[in-house]
Design an enzyme around this catalytic site. Structure first.
Site, mmCIF file in Angstrom:
data_model
loop_
_atom_site.group_PDB
_atom_site.id
_atom_site.type_symbol
_atom_site.label_atom_id
_atom_site.label_comp_id
_atom_site.label_asym_id
_atom_site.label_seq_id
_atom_site.Cartn_x
_atom_site.Cartn_y
_atom_site.Cartn_z
ATOM 1 N N ASP A 1 0.831 -1.207 0.000
ATOM 2 C CA ASP A 1 0.000 0.000 0.000
ATOM 3 C C ASP A 1 0.866 1.258 0.000
ATOM 4 O O ASP A 1 1.987 1.255 0.519
ATOM 5 C CB ASP A 1 -0.917 -0.020 1.237
ATOM 6 C CG ASP A 1 -2.046 0.998 1.121
ATOM 7 O OD1 ASP A 1 -2.329 1.461 0.005
ATOM 8 O OD2 ASP A 1 -2.637 1.328 2.171
ATOM 9 N N ASN B 1 1.345 3.366 -2.920
ATOM 10 C CA ASN B 1 1.918 3.776 -4.217
ATOM 11 C C ASN B 1 1.431 5.166 -4.627
ATOM 12 O O ASN B 1 2.210 6.004 -5.092
ATOM 13 C CB ASN B 1 1.486 2.804 -5.322
ATOM 14 C CG ASN B 1 2.107 1.443 -5.170
ATOM 15 O OD1 ASN B 1 2.955 1.241 -4.307
ATOM 16 N ND2 ASN B 1 1.686 0.502 -5.994
ATOM 17 N N GLU C 1 -12.228 -4.517 -5.259
ATOM 18 C CA GLU C 1 -12.658 -3.111 -5.120
ATOM 19 C C GLU C 1 -11.842 -2.167 -6.013
ATOM 20 O O GLU C 1 -12.319 -1.091 -6.373
ATOM 21 C CB GLU C 1 -12.530 -2.654 -3.659
ATOM 22 C CG GLU C 1 -13.546 -3.293 -2.713
ATOM 23 C CD GLU C 1 -13.195 -4.722 -2.288
ATOM 24 O OE1 GLU C 1 -12.013 -5.120 -2.438
ATOM 25 O OE2 GLU C 1 -14.102 -5.441 -1.832
ATOM 26 N N ASN C 2 -10.614 -2.560 -6.374
ATOM 27 C CA ASN C 2 -9.772 -1.694 -7.213
ATOM 28 C C ASN C 2 -10.376 -1.439 -8.605
ATOM 29 O O ASN C 2 -10.011 -0.478 -9.272
ATOM 30 C CB ASN C 2 -8.353 -2.264 -7.373
ATOM 31 C CG ASN C 2 -7.491 -2.119 -6.132
ATOM 32 O OD1 ASN C 2 -6.556 -2.887 -5.915
ATOM 33 N ND2 ASN C 2 -7.801 -1.134 -5.289
ATOM 34 N N TRP C 3 -11.322 -2.308 -9.050
ATOM 35 C CA TRP C 3 -11.980 -2.070 -10.345
ATOM 36 C C TRP C 3 -12.726 -0.753 -10.334
ATOM 37 O O TRP C 3 -13.028 -0.191 -11.383
ATOM 38 C CB TRP C 3 -12.963 -3.203 -10.682
ATOM 39 C CG TRP C 3 -12.322 -4.511 -11.037
ATOM 40 C CD1 TRP C 3 -12.391 -5.669 -10.320
ATOM 41 C CD2 TRP C 3 -11.538 -4.827 -12.199
ATOM 42 N NE1 TRP C 3 -11.699 -6.683 -10.954
ATOM 43 C CE2 TRP C 3 -11.171 -6.191 -12.109
ATOM 44 C CE3 TRP C 3 -11.103 -4.089 -13.313
ATOM 45 C CZ2 TRP C 3 -10.392 -6.828 -13.071
ATOM 46 C CZ3 TRP C 3 -10.327 -4.728 -14.284
ATOM 47 C CH2 TRP C 3 -9.979 -6.085 -14.153
ATOM 48 N N SER D 1 -8.320 -4.885 4.813
ATOM 49 C CA SER D 1 -8.858 -4.611 3.478
ATOM 50 C C SER D 1 -9.284 -5.856 2.699
ATOM 51 O O SER D 1 -8.919 -6.014 1.528
ATOM 52 C CB SER D 1 -7.836 -3.817 2.656
ATOM 53 O OG SER D 1 -7.562 -2.597 3.287
HETATM 54 C C1 FPP Z 1 -1.727 0.131 -3.450
HETATM 55 O O1 FPP Z 1 -1.325 1.470 -3.451
HETATM 56 C C2 FPP Z 1 -1.170 -0.614 -4.573
HETATM 57 C C3 FPP Z 1 -1.885 -1.178 -5.587
HETATM 58 C C4 FPP Z 1 -3.361 -1.108 -5.675
HETATM 59 C C5 FPP Z 1 -1.250 -1.877 -6.707
HETATM 60 C C6 FPP Z 1 -0.011 -2.673 -6.440
HETATM 61 C C7 FPP Z 1 0.639 -2.929 -7.732
HETATM 62 C C8 FPP Z 1 1.955 -2.877 -7.991
HETATM 63 C C9 FPP Z 1 2.999 -2.670 -6.992
HETATM 64 C C10 FPP Z 1 2.359 -2.992 -9.434
HETATM 65 C C11 FPP Z 1 2.937 -4.237 -9.936
HETATM 66 C C12 FPP Z 1 2.641 -5.467 -9.212
HETATM 67 C C13 FPP Z 1 3.030 -6.706 -9.598
HETATM 68 C C14 FPP Z 1 2.744 -7.842 -8.700
HETATM 69 C C15 FPP Z 1 3.714 -6.993 -10.860
HETATM 70 P P1 FPP Z 1 -2.442 2.603 -3.560
HETATM 71 O O2 FPP Z 1 -2.589 2.970 -4.983
HETATM 72 O O3 FPP Z 1 -3.693 2.145 -2.892
HETATM 73 O O4 FPP Z 1 -1.757 3.766 -2.752
HETATM 74 P P2 FPP Z 1 -2.459 4.903 -1.875
HETATM 75 O O5 FPP Z 1 -3.102 4.202 -0.703
HETATM 76 O O6 FPP Z 1 -1.325 5.780 -1.464
HETATM 77 O O7 FPP Z 1 -3.459 5.578 -2.743
#
Ligand code: FPP
Length: 253
Positions: A22, A24, A69-71, A198
């Site tokens: 989490d 990114n 839920e990410n969809w 989550s």
């Molecule tokens: C959560 O951060 C992360 C994700 C929903 C995606 C994770 C995917 C990768 C690291 C890309 C590649 C993965 C593989 C296995 C090849 P967020 O976007 O929810 O961050 P936030 O909470 O700061 O908004």
């Protein structure tokens, strides 16, 4: 002691480590960049975590890469994530081969786009005879979806008279989850300073140790995994028993 890796007891490693990657989006925003920049940089952390886990002797590593839920995220972010997955799985298959890692996936894989699914199944097939660590990607996954599917499968067996209601046990449930045959995670790590599960592996983490770090996922490096393992090894796992019972069992072994 400076060398974190040397502080880890190879005899007391968790068999299975699961990670909620989490932070990114926040990592990217902090640098004034688009959220997808964070996902792109998260790939380096995936590589570091997988290589370090395989090298140290972890048998199973599960990564929560995309939830049901990410969809609901904006279409351009979903597109970017799916493209990144296809690209990464394609370009990292050699890393998996080099490290003797077998790839698996859990989740509603039927809901993935055909190009994502094809690339995924190709990599799963290519790495299927690797005998080191198993890397499990949770894609279009949520624990409530998985448990609902398991209940449907079990109900059908009862309906077909291949299973009696009285025979349903905790193993019946485990055996009908997407993780059937995979030992439960003993350590669950979540990055980014959020204290939530989550909808991830709700059944399987019944006895897992939970480890939270404030590091955002793109900043996660092998040393962060070592710190989590050291912390895991400092805990007393009681499984409902008393501390005294655990100590007695340890002296008896
Ligand atoms: C959560 O951060 C992360 C994700 C929903 C995606 C994770 C995917 C990768 C690291 C890309 C590649 C993965 C593989 C296995 C090849 P967020 O976007 O929810 O961050 P936030 O909470 O700061 O908004």
């Amino acid at each position: 002691m400076n060398n974190l890796k040397e502080q880890i007891d190879p005899q007391r490693l968790p068999n299975h480590v699961a990670i909620i990657m989490d932070g990114n989006g926040r990592w990217a925003m902090q640098q004034g960049m688009e959220r997808t920049f964070g996902h792109e940089n998260g790939v380096t952390s995936v590589r570091e975590a997988a290589e370090a886990a395989a090298e140290i002797g972890i048998k199973y590593l599960t990564l929560y890469a995309f939830s049901t839920e990410n969809w609901k995220r904006p279409a351009d972010e979903v597109d970017a994530l799916m493209n990144l997955l296809v690209k990464t799985i394609h370009s990292e298959t050699h890393t998996l081969q080099k490290n003797n890692i077998r790839l698996k996936a859990i989740g509603d894989l039927g809901s993935l786009r055909p190009e994502t699914r094809d690339e995924l199944f190709k990599a799963i097939d290519t790495t299927s005879s690797n005998s080191g660590m198993t890397l499990i990607l949770a894609l279009s996954y949520s624990a409530r979806w998985e448990i609902t599917e398991a209940v449907k499968k079990i109900a059908k067996k009862v309906q077909n008279n291949t299973l009696r209601t009285e025979e349903i046990s905790s193993s019946t449930i485990s055996d009908n989850l997407t993780t059937a045959g995979i030992p439960d995670p003993e350590l669950l790590i979540r990055t980014s300073g959020e204290y939530r599960i989550s909808n991830f592996l709700l059944w399987q983490i019944a006895y897992a140790e939970l480890y939270f770090t404030s590091k955002l996922w793109p900043d996660f490096r092998r040393e962060d995994l070592y710190e989590a393992l050291i912390d895991f090894q400092s805990r007393e796992r009681r499984f409902g028993q008393t501390s005294l019972q655990i100590k007695k069992d340890q002296t008896a072994n």
